[in-house]
Design a protein around this motif. Structure first.
Motif, PDB file in Angstrom:
ATOM      1  N   GLU A 137      30.816  34.005  38.422  1.00 65.72           N
ATOM      2  CA  GLU A 137      30.722  34.081  36.961  1.00 65.72           C
ATOM      3  C   GLU A 137      31.882  33.336  36.305  1.00 65.72           C
ATOM      4  O   GLU A 137      31.698  32.668  35.291  1.00 65.72           O
ATOM      5  CB  GLU A 137      30.674  35.532  36.489  1.00 65.72           C
ATOM      6  CG  GLU A 137      29.352  36.229  36.770  1.00 65.72           C
ATOM      7  CD  GLU A 137      28.147  35.519  36.154  1.00 65.72           C
ATOM      8  OE1 GLU A 137      28.224  35.127  34.962  1.00 65.72           O
ATOM      9  OE2 GLU A 137      27.142  35.347  36.858  1.00 65.72           O
ATOM     10  N   ALA A 138      33.073  33.457  36.870  1.00 65.16           N
ATOM     11  CA  ALA A 138      34.235  32.745  36.322  1.00 65.16           C
ATOM     12  C   ALA A 138      34.004  31.233  36.408  1.00 65.16           C
ATOM     13  O   ALA A 138      34.305  30.494  35.456  1.00 65.16           O
ATOM     14  CB  ALA A 138      35.509  33.140  37.062  1.00 65.16           C
ATOM     15  N   SER A 139      33.458  30.780  37.527  1.00 65.71           N
ATOM     16  CA  SER A 139      33.161  29.348  37.681  1.00 65.71           C
ATOM     17  C   SER A 139      32.104  28.903  36.689  1.00 65.71           C
ATOM     18  O   SER A 139      32.227  27.837  36.071  1.00 65.71           O
ATOM     19  CB  SER A 139      32.692  29.046  39.103  1.00 65.71           C
ATOM     20  OG  SER A 139      33.739  29.238  40.018  1.00 65.71           O
ATOM     21  N   LEU A 140      31.050  29.703  36.511  1.00 64.46           N
ATOM     22  CA  LEU A 140      30.002  29.355  35.554  1.00 64.46           C
ATOM     23  C   LEU A 140      30.548  29.317  34.124  1.00 64.46           C
ATOM     24  O   LEU A 140      30.180  28.438  33.340  1.00 64.46           O
ATOM     25  CB  LEU A 140      28.831  30.329  35.664  1.00 64.46           C
ATOM     26  CG  LEU A 140      27.995  30.190  36.936  1.00 64.46           C
ATOM     27  CD1 LEU A 140      26.990  31.328  37.048  1.00 64.46           C
ATOM     28  CD2 LEU A 140      27.299  28.843  37.004  1.00 64.46           C
ATOM     29  N   ASP A 141      31.431  30.239  33.790  1.00 68.17           N
ATOM     30  CA  ASP A 141      32.060  30.227  32.465  1.00 68.17           C
ATOM     31  C   ASP A 141      32.881  28.952  32.265  1.00 68.17           C
ATOM     32  O   ASP A 141      32.835  28.330  31.197  1.00 68.17           O
ATOM     33  CB  ASP A 141      32.963  31.454  32.276  1.00 68.17           C
ATOM     34  CG  ASP A 141      32.181  32.742  32.094  1.00 68.17           C
ATOM     35  OD1 ASP A 141      30.953  32.679  31.845  1.00 68.17           O
ATOM     36  OD2 ASP A 141      32.805  33.818  32.214  1.00 68.17           O
ATOM     37  N   THR A 142      33.621  28.557  33.288  1.00 62.62           N
ATOM     38  CA  THR A 142      34.419  27.334  33.204  1.00 62.62           C
ATOM     39  C   THR A 142      33.517  26.113  33.057  1.00 62.62           C
ATOM     40  O   THR A 142      33.782  25.232  32.232  1.00 62.62           O
ATOM     41  CB  THR A 142      35.323  27.187  34.444  1.00 62.62           C
ATOM     42  OG1 THR A 142      36.211  28.298  34.491  1.00 62.62           O
ATOM     43  CG2 THR A 142      36.105  25.891  34.425  1.00 62.62           C
ATOM     44  N   GLN A 183      30.490  25.978  31.812  1.00 64.53           N
ATOM     45  CA  GLN A 183      29.906  25.973  30.468  1.00 64.53           C
ATOM     46  C   GLN A 183      30.921  25.476  29.439  1.00 64.53           C
ATOM     47  O   GLN A 183      30.612  24.613  28.618  1.00 64.53           O
ATOM     48  CB  GLN A 183      29.432  27.371  30.102  1.00 64.53           C
ATOM     49  CG  GLN A 183      28.857  27.444  28.700  1.00 64.53           C
ATOM     50  CD  GLN A 183      28.454  28.855  28.319  1.00 64.53           C
ATOM     51  OE1 GLN A 183      28.412  29.747  29.142  1.00 64.53           O
ATOM     52  NE2 GLN A 183      28.148  29.040  27.054  1.00 64.53           N
ATOM     53  N   ARG A 184      32.122  25.996  29.497  1.00 62.65           N
ATOM     54  CA  ARG A 184      33.163  25.605  28.540  1.00 62.65           C
ATOM     55  C   ARG A 184      33.488  24.116  28.659  1.00 62.65           C
ATOM     56  O   ARG A 184      33.576  23.393  27.665  1.00 62.65           O
ATOM     57  CB  ARG A 184      34.421  26.447  28.775  1.00 62.65           C
ATOM     58  CG  ARG A 184      35.562  26.146  27.803  1.00 62.65           C
ATOM     59  CD  ARG A 184      36.800  26.968  28.097  1.00 62.65           C
ATOM     60  NE  ARG A 184      37.376  26.606  29.383  1.00 62.65           N
ATOM     61  CZ  ARG A 184      37.443  27.411  30.445  1.00 62.65           C
ATOM     62  NH1 ARG A 184      37.012  28.643  30.385  1.00 62.65           N
ATOM     63  NH2 ARG A 184      37.974  27.000  31.575  1.00 62.65           N
ATOM     64  N   THR A 191      30.656  21.798  27.474  1.00 61.49           N
ATOM     65  CA  THR A 191      30.628  21.800  26.010  1.00 61.49           C
ATOM     66  C   THR A 191      31.712  20.869  25.466  1.00 61.49           C
ATOM     67  O   THR A 191      31.463  20.069  24.554  1.00 61.49           O
ATOM     68  CB  THR A 191      30.802  23.231  25.466  1.00 61.49           C
ATOM     69  OG1 THR A 191      29.722  24.031  25.949  1.00 61.49           O
ATOM     70  CG2 THR A 191      30.812  23.251  23.947  1.00 61.49           C
TER      71      THR A 191
END
Length: 150
Positions: free
Chosen positions: A11-16, A18-19, A22
């Protein structure tokens, strides 16, 4: 160990991802505006696709980019007003109009692509060839997955 045990780092990797994607998209829009102020990123993308396909229909653009037909129509209208795109009858079906870049459109594309290439060369000049190849393969893999939530 269960499948759920890896959720935290994933999840931390997916958040990174996505950010950072963007941020990448925002930089791409800003760079496109600097390279050709009259040509928004969407218009540039459509023009490049028309050129890559050696002509295509507006409905094909809408389907490929998952855009509303009215959005594509407005963008194509802008490209026509700038003298960058022209409509030609489809040789197989004269009821259909095929979009093609004009000579001016091809010149704008060539100049913009050269500027973008130089910008990428500069930004990535310190990356080893293996990293560039890996990054390129990841982008191909991501985009090959087709339309999604991004």
């Amino acid at each position: 160990m269960t499948d759920g045990d890896d959720d935290g780092p994933r999840e931390a990797s997916l958040d990174t991802i996505q950010r950072e994607l963007t941020a990448f998209a925002r930089r791409a829009r800003a760079a496109a505006a600097r390279l050709h102020p009259e040509l928004p990123l969407v218009s540039y993308t459509l023009l490049a696709h028309i050129d890559d396909q050696q002509g295509c229909r507006a409905t094909d653009l809408a389907a490929h980019y998952l855009l509303d037909k009215s959005t594509v129509s407005r963008q194509i209208g802008g490209l026509e007003r700038l003298g960058l795109v022209e409509r030609r009858p489809d040789p197989d079906d004269h009821r259909v109009q095929v979009l093609h870049p004009t000579e001016a459109g091809s010149r704008v594309l060539a100049a913009t692509q050269a500027s973008r290439h130089a910008a990428y060369q500069e930004r990535l000049k310190d990356w080893p060839a293996d990293d560039l190849a890996r990054f390129a393969s990841y982008l191909l893999r991501y985009n090959a997955a087709g339309p999604g939530g991004a």
